[in-house]
Design a protein around this motif. Sequence first.
Motif, PDB file in Angstrom:
ATOM      1  N   ILE A 125       0.161  -1.287  -0.303  1.00 39.78           N
ATOM      2  CA  ILE A 125       0.303  -0.044   0.413  1.00 39.78           C
ATOM      3  C   ILE A 125       0.959   1.197  -0.050  1.00 39.78           C
ATOM      4  O   ILE A 125       0.623   2.688  -0.687  1.00 39.78           O
ATOM      5  CB  ILE A 125      -1.081   0.591   1.255  1.00 39.78           C
ATOM      6  CG1 ILE A 125      -1.943  -1.060   0.980  1.00 39.78           C
ATOM      7  CG2 ILE A 125      -1.505   1.359   1.482  1.00 39.78           C
ATOM      8  CD1 ILE A 125      -3.147  -1.263   1.941  1.00 39.78           C
ATOM      9  N   VAL A 126       2.140   0.884   0.739  1.00 38.54           N
ATOM     10  CA  VAL A 126       2.996   2.332   0.439  1.00 38.54           C
ATOM     11  C   VAL A 126       3.352   2.570  -0.292  1.00 38.54           C
ATOM     12  O   VAL A 126       3.643   3.851  -0.648  1.00 38.54           O
ATOM     13  CB  VAL A 126       3.789   2.358   2.166  1.00 38.54           C
ATOM     14  CG1 VAL A 126       4.992   3.350   1.919  1.00 38.54           C
ATOM     15  CG2 VAL A 126       3.151   2.271   2.939  1.00 38.54           C
TER      16      VAL A 126
ATOM     17  N   THR B   7       3.483   5.398  -6.271  1.00 41.40           N
ATOM     18  CA  THR B   7       2.993   5.274  -7.786  1.00 41.40           C
ATOM     19  C   THR B   7       2.965   6.200  -8.683  1.00 41.40           C
ATOM     20  O   THR B   7       3.357   6.409  -9.632  1.00 41.40           O
ATOM     21  CB  THR B   7       2.521   3.794  -8.664  1.00 41.40           C
ATOM     22  OG1 THR B   7       1.301   4.124  -8.181  1.00 41.40           O
ATOM     23  CG2 THR B   7       3.261   2.591  -7.542  1.00 41.40           C
ATOM     24  N   GLU B   8       1.994   7.216  -8.405  1.00 38.03           N
ATOM     25  CA  GLU B   8       1.576   8.224  -9.294  1.00 38.03           C
ATOM     26  C   GLU B   8       3.065   9.356  -9.623  1.00 38.03           C
ATOM     27  O   GLU B   8       2.425   9.940 -10.813  1.00 38.03           O
ATOM     28  CB  GLU B   8       0.110   8.678  -8.817  1.00 38.03           C
ATOM     29  CG  GLU B   8      -0.950   8.999 -10.124  1.00 38.03           C
ATOM     30  CD  GLU B   8      -1.817   9.942  -9.600  1.00 38.03           C
ATOM     31  OE1 GLU B   8      -2.859   9.824 -10.297  1.00 38.03           O
ATOM     32  OE2 GLU B   8      -2.259   9.428  -8.561  1.00 38.03           O
ATOM     33  N   ASP B   9       2.830   9.311  -8.663  1.00 38.07           N
ATOM     34  CA  ASP B   9       4.170  10.485  -8.601  1.00 38.07           C
ATOM     35  C   ASP B   9       5.226   9.981  -8.877  1.00 38.07           C
ATOM     36  O   ASP B   9       6.197  11.050 -10.125  1.00 38.07           O
ATOM     37  CB  ASP B   9       4.584  11.101  -7.533  1.00 38.07           C
ATOM     38  CG  ASP B   9       3.255  12.117  -7.167  1.00 38.07           C
ATOM     39  OD1 ASP B   9       2.106  12.651  -8.141  1.00 38.07           O
ATOM     40  OD2 ASP B   9       2.979  11.900  -5.802  1.00 38.07           O
TER      41      ASP B   9
ATOM     42  N   LEU C 135      -2.919   5.550   5.380  1.00 40.51           N
ATOM     43  CA  LEU C 135      -1.469   5.272   5.383  1.00 40.51           C
ATOM     44  C   LEU C 135      -1.225   6.613   4.884  1.00 40.51           C
ATOM     45  O   LEU C 135      -2.227   6.872   3.602  1.00 40.51           O
ATOM     46  CB  LEU C 135      -1.105   4.375   5.279  1.00 40.51           C
ATOM     47  CG  LEU C 135      -0.696   2.956   5.799  1.00 40.51           C
ATOM     48  CD1 LEU C 135      -0.423   1.751   5.567  1.00 40.51           C
ATOM     49  CD2 LEU C 135      -0.378   3.340   7.373  1.00 40.51           C
ATOM     50  N   TYR C 136      -0.511   7.566   4.476  1.00 44.04           N
ATOM     51  CA  TYR C 136       0.129   8.371   3.646  1.00 44.04           C
ATOM     52  C   TYR C 136       2.293   8.138   3.166  1.00 44.04           C
ATOM     53  O   TYR C 136       2.634   7.337   3.626  1.00 44.04           O
ATOM     54  CB  TYR C 136       0.364   9.730   4.401  1.00 44.04           C
ATOM     55  CG  TYR C 136      -1.245   9.828   5.313  1.00 44.04           C
ATOM     56  CD1 TYR C 136      -2.319  10.780   3.679  1.00 44.04           C
ATOM     57  CD2 TYR C 136      -1.774   9.523   5.880  1.00 44.04           C
ATOM     58  CE1 TYR C 136      -3.770  10.942   4.182  1.00 44.04           C
ATOM     59  CE2 TYR C 136      -3.335  10.302   6.788  1.00 44.04           C
ATOM     60  CZ  TYR C 136      -3.626  10.758   5.835  1.00 44.04           C
ATOM     61  OH  TYR C 136      -4.938  10.911   5.949  1.00 44.04           O
ATOM     62  N   ALA C 137       1.770   8.660   2.564  1.00 39.41           N
ATOM     63  CA  ALA C 137       3.695   8.455   1.440  1.00 39.41           C
ATOM     64  C   ALA C 137       4.562   9.866   1.156  1.00 39.41           C
ATOM     65  O   ALA C 137       3.668  10.489   1.353  1.00 39.41           O
ATOM     66  CB  ALA C 137       4.274   7.185   0.803  1.00 39.41           C
ATOM     67  N   ARG C 138       5.361   9.463   1.523  1.00 38.59           N
ATOM     68  CA  ARG C 138       6.565  10.887   1.010  1.00 38.59           C
ATOM     69  C   ARG C 138       7.672  10.396   0.708  1.00 38.59           C
ATOM     70  O   ARG C 138       8.166   8.561   0.398  1.00 38.59           O
ATOM     71  CB  ARG C 138       7.195  11.847   2.340  1.00 38.59           C
ATOM     72  CG  ARG C 138       8.453  12.177   2.112  1.00 38.59           C
ATOM     73  CD  ARG C 138       9.107  12.897   3.306  1.00 38.59           C
ATOM     74  NE  ARG C 138       7.723  14.175   3.231  1.00 38.59           N
ATOM     75  CZ  ARG C 138       8.051  15.466   4.194  1.00 38.59           C
ATOM     76  NH1 ARG C 138       9.412  15.340   4.421  1.00 38.59           N
ATOM     77  NH2 ARG C 138       7.721  16.376   3.892  1.00 38.59           N
ATOM     78  N   SER C 139       7.841  10.435  -0.636  1.00 36.10           N
ATOM     79  CA  SER C 139       9.661  10.464  -1.468  1.00 36.10           C
ATOM     80  C   SER C 139       9.701  11.008  -1.740  1.00 36.10           C
ATOM     81  O   SER C 139      10.127  11.884  -1.324  1.00 36.10           O
ATOM     82  CB  SER C 139       8.966   9.355  -2.569  1.00 36.10           C
ATOM     83  OG  SER C 139       8.455   8.854  -2.686  1.00 36.10           O
TER      84      SER C 139
ATOM     85  N   THR D 111       8.411   6.665   2.425  1.00 33.35           N
ATOM     86  CA  THR D 111       8.648   6.704   4.300  1.00 33.35           C
ATOM     87  C   THR D 111       6.767   6.706   3.953  1.00 33.35           C
ATOM     88  O   THR D 111       6.128   7.139   3.629  1.00 33.35           O
ATOM     89  CB  THR D 111       9.231   7.559   4.675  1.00 33.35           C
ATOM     90  OG1 THR D 111      10.908   7.578   4.268  1.00 33.35           O
ATOM     91  CG2 THR D 111       8.674   7.441   6.153  1.00 33.35           C
ATOM     92  N   GLY D 112       6.481   5.830   4.821  1.00 35.26           N
ATOM     93  CA  GLY D 112       4.926   5.647   5.195  1.00 35.26           C
ATOM     94  C   GLY D 112       4.594   5.598   6.275  1.00 35.26           C
ATOM     95  O   GLY D 112       5.279   5.916   7.591  1.00 35.26           O
TER      96      GLY D 112
END
Length: 168
Positions: free
Chosen positions: A73-74, A79-81, A107-111, A132-133
């Motif tokens: 999920i994270v 993936t979209e970005d 959950l949220y994500a940062r890349s 990072t999730g």
Amino acid sequence: MAITGRDTYFEAFQVGQVYDHARGRTITNWDNYALTHMSMNTASAHFDLLLSTSAMDGRFKERIVAGPCTLSIVIGLTTEDMSENAFMDVGLDKIRLHAPVFQGDTLYARSEVLDLRQADRADAGLMRYRFTGRNQHGTDIASGERTVLVKRASHWADRDAAFGRKTA
């Protein structure tokens, strides 16, 4: 910065760029059950509520979401970005699960882009990024590095536009 829906070809990325991905995802019991059972994971704490809530002196009030489900999920949130224009995954490394995840957590994500380099083919480049999730409380729950083979706009943008794919 969130760039959902904008150009995600190799040339658009720069080392050091950080993306706070726009979408979050709330975990359901179905998510956990599906992955746990499809992978034949027999650890009862993922699907047995009584066992989960009585283990570790009753520390958990819900079934623990299986780590591969959390990671899926994270990474999906990124993936979209990060990999909308990827041909393939090349590697996953430095995977860490920092805190338990339960159904109902969002959950949220940062890349962060770590490395960009030439691939063995002229129409794509290799991008390595750290993901990072975190949960709804801001607690880091998972991290790792993903390397993807990403299309170059110089080779693919016109072709993608011809098929109706938004390229910028």
